[in-house]
Design an enzyme around this catalytic site. Structure first.
Site, PDB file in Angstrom:
ATOM      1  N   ALA A  95       0.845  -1.197   0.000  1.00  0.00           N
ATOM      2  CA  ALA A  95       0.000   0.000   0.000  1.00  0.00           C
ATOM      3  C   ALA A  95       0.873   1.237   0.000  1.00  0.00           C
ATOM      4  O   ALA A  95       1.987   1.236   0.523  1.00  0.00           O
ATOM      5  CB  ALA A  95      -0.909  -0.006   1.221  1.00  0.00           C
ATOM      6  N   GLY A  96       0.351   2.305  -0.587  1.00  0.00           N
ATOM      7  CA  GLY A  96       1.097   3.555  -0.651  1.00  0.00           C
ATOM      8  C   GLY A  96       1.589   3.872  -2.043  1.00  0.00           C
ATOM      9  O   GLY A  96       1.765   5.038  -2.386  1.00  0.00           O
ATOM     10  N   PHE A  97       1.789   2.832  -2.867  1.00  0.00           N
ATOM     11  CA  PHE A  97       2.211   3.082  -4.242  1.00  0.00           C
ATOM     12  C   PHE A  97       0.997   3.405  -5.108  1.00  0.00           C
ATOM     13  O   PHE A  97       0.914   4.480  -5.700  1.00  0.00           O
ATOM     14  CB  PHE A  97       2.955   1.875  -4.808  1.00  0.00           C
ATOM     15  CG  PHE A  97       3.360   2.066  -6.258  1.00  0.00           C
ATOM     16  CD1 PHE A  97       4.476   2.822  -6.579  1.00  0.00           C
ATOM     17  CD2 PHE A  97       2.612   1.517  -7.292  1.00  0.00           C
ATOM     18  CE1 PHE A  97       4.844   3.032  -7.906  1.00  0.00           C
ATOM     19  CE2 PHE A  97       2.971   1.711  -8.621  1.00  0.00           C
ATOM     20  CZ  PHE A  97       4.081   2.473  -8.924  1.00  0.00           C
ATOM     21  N   ASN A 144       8.296   9.915   3.399  1.00  0.00           N
ATOM     22  CA  ASN A 144       7.058  10.525   2.883  1.00  0.00           C
ATOM     23  C   ASN A 144       6.184  10.984   4.040  1.00  0.00           C
ATOM     24  O   ASN A 144       6.211  10.414   5.126  1.00  0.00           O
ATOM     25  CB  ASN A 144       6.307   9.541   1.975  1.00  0.00           C
ATOM     26  CG  ASN A 144       5.278   8.717   2.722  1.00  0.00           C
ATOM     27  OD1 ASN A 144       4.171   9.180   2.996  1.00  0.00           O
ATOM     28  ND2 ASN A 144       5.654   7.488   3.083  1.00  0.00           N
ATOM     29  N   PHE A 148      -2.407  10.409   3.773  1.00  0.00           N
ATOM     30  CA  PHE A 148      -3.640   9.800   3.251  1.00  0.00           C
ATOM     31  C   PHE A 148      -4.314  10.680   2.191  1.00  0.00           C
ATOM     32  O   PHE A 148      -5.514  10.969   2.285  1.00  0.00           O
ATOM     33  CB  PHE A 148      -4.635   9.517   4.380  1.00  0.00           C
ATOM     34  CG  PHE A 148      -4.278   8.353   5.269  1.00  0.00           C
ATOM     35  CD1 PHE A 148      -3.207   7.524   4.983  1.00  0.00           C
ATOM     36  CD2 PHE A 148      -5.028   8.093   6.417  1.00  0.00           C
ATOM     37  CE1 PHE A 148      -2.882   6.453   5.814  1.00  0.00           C
ATOM     38  CE2 PHE A 148      -4.710   7.025   7.259  1.00  0.00           C
ATOM     39  CZ  PHE A 148      -3.634   6.205   6.958  1.00  0.00           C
ATOM     40  N   ASN A 176      -6.432  -1.322   1.603  1.00  0.00           N
ATOM     41  CA  ASN A 176      -5.902  -0.758   2.833  1.00  0.00           C
ATOM     42  C   ASN A 176      -6.760   0.446   3.214  1.00  0.00           C
ATOM     43  O   ASN A 176      -6.899   1.385   2.435  1.00  0.00           O
ATOM     44  CB  ASN A 176      -4.438  -0.354   2.620  1.00  0.00           C
ATOM     45  CG  ASN A 176      -3.761   0.133   3.884  1.00  0.00           C
ATOM     46  OD1 ASN A 176      -4.181   1.118   4.471  1.00  0.00           O
ATOM     47  ND2 ASN A 176      -2.690  -0.538   4.264  1.00  0.00           N
ATOM     48  N   ASN A 207      -5.222   0.168   8.656  1.00  0.00           N
ATOM     49  CA  ASN A 207      -3.981   0.921   8.840  1.00  0.00           C
ATOM     50  C   ASN A 207      -4.114   1.824  10.058  1.00  0.00           C
ATOM     51  O   ASN A 207      -4.808   2.842  10.015  1.00  0.00           O
ATOM     52  CB  ASN A 207      -3.676   1.742   7.580  1.00  0.00           C
ATOM     53  CG  ASN A 207      -2.327   2.442   7.648  1.00  0.00           C
ATOM     54  OD1 ASN A 207      -1.647   2.412   8.660  1.00  0.00           O
ATOM     55  ND2 ASN A 207      -1.931   3.077   6.555  1.00  0.00           N
ATOM     56  N   SER A 209      -1.143   2.688  11.642  1.00  0.00           N
ATOM     57  CA  SER A 209       0.286   2.865  11.934  1.00  0.00           C
ATOM     58  C   SER A 209       1.001   3.898  11.079  1.00  0.00           C
ATOM     59  O   SER A 209       2.215   4.059  11.208  1.00  0.00           O
ATOM     60  CB  SER A 209       0.992   1.511  11.783  1.00  0.00           C
ATOM     61  OG  SER A 209       0.669   0.898  10.549  1.00  0.00           O
ATOM     62  N   SER A 210       0.299   4.601  10.200  1.00  0.00           N
ATOM     63  CA  SER A 210       0.961   5.667   9.456  1.00  0.00           C
ATOM     64  C   SER A 210       1.314   6.791  10.421  1.00  0.00           C
ATOM     65  O   SER A 210       0.490   7.182  11.257  1.00  0.00           O
ATOM     66  CB  SER A 210       0.047   6.206   8.359  1.00  0.00           C
ATOM     67  OG  SER A 210       0.585   7.405   7.814  1.00  0.00           O
ATOM     68  N   PRO A 211       2.519   7.353  10.304  1.00  0.00           N
ATOM     69  CA  PRO A 211       2.897   8.447  11.206  1.00  0.00           C
ATOM     70  C   PRO A 211       2.434   9.817  10.719  1.00  0.00           C
ATOM     71  O   PRO A 211       2.749  10.827  11.352  1.00  0.00           O
ATOM     72  CB  PRO A 211       4.426   8.370  11.200  1.00  0.00           C
ATOM     73  CG  PRO A 211       4.767   7.879   9.827  1.00  0.00           C
ATOM     74  CD  PRO A 211       3.655   6.921   9.456  1.00  0.00           C
ATOM     75  N   ASN A 212       1.690   9.846   9.597  1.00  0.00           N
ATOM     76  CA  ASN A 212       1.401  11.116   8.940  1.00  0.00           C
ATOM     77  C   ASN A 212      -0.028  11.633   9.122  1.00  0.00           C
ATOM     78  O   ASN A 212      -0.405  12.637   8.539  1.00  0.00           O
ATOM     79  CB  ASN A 212       1.713  10.998   7.447  1.00  0.00           C
ATOM     80  CG  ASN A 212       3.156  10.606   7.194  1.00  0.00           C
ATOM     81  OD1 ASN A 212       4.063  11.135   7.827  1.00  0.00           O
ATOM     82  ND2 ASN A 212       3.367   9.660   6.297  1.00  0.00           N
ATOM     83  N   THR A 213      -0.825  10.925   9.924  1.00  0.00           N
ATOM     84  CA  THR A 213      -2.177  11.377  10.244  1.00  0.00           C
ATOM     85  C   THR A 213      -2.279  11.535  11.760  1.00  0.00           C
ATOM     86  O   THR A 213      -2.101  10.552  12.494  1.00  0.00           O
ATOM     87  CB  THR A 213      -3.244  10.378   9.754  1.00  0.00           C
ATOM     88  OG1 THR A 213      -3.204  10.319   8.322  1.00  0.00           O
ATOM     89  CG2 THR A 213      -4.640  10.796  10.191  1.00  0.00           C
ATOM     90  N   LYS A 248      -2.110  -3.501  10.105  1.00  0.00           N
ATOM     91  CA  LYS A 248      -0.772  -3.028   9.773  1.00  0.00           C
ATOM     92  C   LYS A 248      -0.210  -2.232  10.940  1.00  0.00           C
ATOM     93  O   LYS A 248      -0.821  -1.258  11.396  1.00  0.00           O
ATOM     94  CB  LYS A 248      -0.798  -2.160   8.510  1.00  0.00           C
ATOM     95  CG  LYS A 248       0.603  -1.816   7.982  1.00  0.00           C
ATOM     96  CD  LYS A 248       0.548  -1.278   6.566  1.00  0.00           C
ATOM     97  CE  LYS A 248       1.942  -1.107   5.981  1.00  0.00           C
ATOM     98  NZ  LYS A 248       1.918  -0.696   4.567  1.00  0.00           N
ATOM     99  N   ASN A 279       4.928  -0.906   8.850  1.00  0.00           N
ATOM    100  CA  ASN A 279       4.770   0.384   8.192  1.00  0.00           C
ATOM    101  C   ASN A 279       6.099   1.153   8.254  1.00  0.00           C
ATOM    102  O   ASN A 279       7.116   0.635   8.693  1.00  0.00           O
ATOM    103  CB  ASN A 279       3.653   1.183   8.882  1.00  0.00           C
ATOM    104  CG  ASN A 279       2.890   2.080   7.923  1.00  0.00           C
ATOM    105  OD1 ASN A 279       3.483   2.703   7.041  1.00  0.00           O
ATOM    106  ND2 ASN A 279       1.572   2.149   8.085  1.00  0.00           N
TER     107      ASN A 279
END
Length: 391
Positions: A95-97, A144, A148, A176, A207, A209-213, A248, A279
């Site tokens: 995920a992410g691409f 990055n 989201f 995801n 998800n 575990s993204s550090p960006n939200t 994740k 992640n």
């Protein structure tokens, strides 16, 4: 004078023919996935573009079918069945691409057996301000902070429905799911995602575990995670969904936090079917590029050993009962093999694709086949968790 004009005409003709030949050769090499051409010509040219533009170009190139299909069938050695799904090989795109579900068919054509799209949020949102993607080429890494950026449930689900209508489409599709920034009920965002994509997804990934939200990673805390999964499982039961549910996780969890997660996911009402490990990280381990100062999630080579260690740790803690998709710093068959022996049943790429292009997929599969054969394994599943005491 006439002779001079004739020479000019000849030179012009020679230039035209030569230029056409170069373009033709380049086009053929690009389409055929020539490894040397990609490493010496394509990737250096692409890296002249800013990272997000290059990312978007890579997605569109696959969407428009400008990259040739894999030429040979995958070896039977690479086939594996996990989560009730049959995979032609254990290699998928993380995920992410392909955030918006535009390049699934193209990714499948070049050799990925499964593609995880997203993260997708209920409502469309632009993500964080640009610039928000940074290359660290000396480190084989990327930072990055997309945040989201998503076309939203409605647009992405319609895109995937059209894709699934193609009778020749045979790619395993993961969706995801993420939450909208500032949402009032994060759990409801995930439940709505399952409801929206239940007709097209082969598996779901939550998800957290993204550090960006802002606030997202707090959902990994024991109390929040248990409430999240209890509500999601109750909703899945009422909807009658059969798709496996995966979680994740971040590599930055402490020892006690990892155990808290395990305690939750092994309970009946808050159980999951699989883990995606891991992640991006907010750590900056031994980086040299000046972009290391940028905020966001780090992916690529610096995560190779970190993610493998986490896979091994979580495989041991769950006694091998929870299937694992391993992701983080994979660029060779050896990397894949190490993660499989640590406990991963499937593997995902992302950053190595950015730095190597489509040829990396076939290269990794060839290397993995050779390693499995050399070590006497007759299948991928035979090697899963071999380095763990649980086997």
């Amino acid at each position: 004078m006439a002779q001079r004009l004739s020479n000019q005409a000849k030179l012009k003709s020679l230039f035209t023919v030569t230029s056409s030949a170069v373009v033709l050769f380049g086009g053929i090499s690009l389409y055929q996935g020539n490894e040397r051409f990609y490493s010496k010509v394509v990737i250096p040219l692409v890296q002249l573009l800013d990272p997000e533009t290059a990312h978007n170009l890579a997605v569109k190139t696959l969407k428009w079918g400008l990259i040739s299909k894999q030429k040979t069938e995958d070896s039977n050695l690479l086939q594996t069945t996990i989560l009730g799904l049959q995979f032609k090989n254990p290699i998928g795109m993380a995920a992410g691409f392909d955030k918006q579900g535009e390049a699934v068919e193209g990714l499948n054509n070049i050799g990925f057996s499964f593609v995880e799209i997203g993260s997708v949020t209920p409502k469309p949102q632009p993500g964080n301000p640009k610039p928000r993607v940074f290359r660290l080429p000396e480190d084989g890494a990327v930072i990055n902070r997309y945040g989201f950026n998503s076309d939203g449930h409605d647009v992405v689900s319609e895109r995937l429905k059209k894709l699934k209508e193609n009778k020749n489409f045979n790619c395993i599709l993961g969706v995801n799911l993420g939450m909208n920034k500032g949402t009032k009920d994060a759990v409801e965002d995930y439940i709505n995602g399952i409801k929206k994509f239940m007709d097209v997804a082969d598996y779901f990934v939550i998800n957290v575990s993204s550090p960006n939200t802002p606030g997202l990673r707090s959902l990994q805390n024991k109390k929040n995670l248990e409430e999240l999964l209890i509500r999601i499982n109750a909703a899945r039961k009422s909807m009658g969904t059969k798709q496996p549910l995966l979680l994740k996780l971040a590599p930055d969890l402490s020892d006690s936090e990892r155990q808290d997660v395990v305690d939750v996911i092994l309970k009946k009402n808050s159980k999951i079917d699989g883990l995606v490990l891991c992640n991006t990280t907010i750590m900056r381990p031994n980086l040299t590029n000046s972009n290391k100062k940028e905020s966001g999630g780090l992916s690529g080579a610096p995560l190779t050993d970190i993610s493998t260690a986490m896979i091994s740790d979580m495989y041991r803690r769950t006694h091998g009962r929870i299937p694992i998709i391993g992701v983080g710093g994979i660029s060779s068959g050896v990397d894949v093999y190490n993660k499989i022996r640590a406990g991963a049943s499937l593997i995902q790429l992302y950053t190595s694709y950015i730095y190597n292009g489509p040829p990396i997929v076939g290269k990794i599969k060839r290397e993995l086949c050779e390693i499995l054969e050399t070590n006497g394994f007759s299948s991928v599943s035979d090697a899963v968790g071999k380095d763990s005491g649980n086997r």
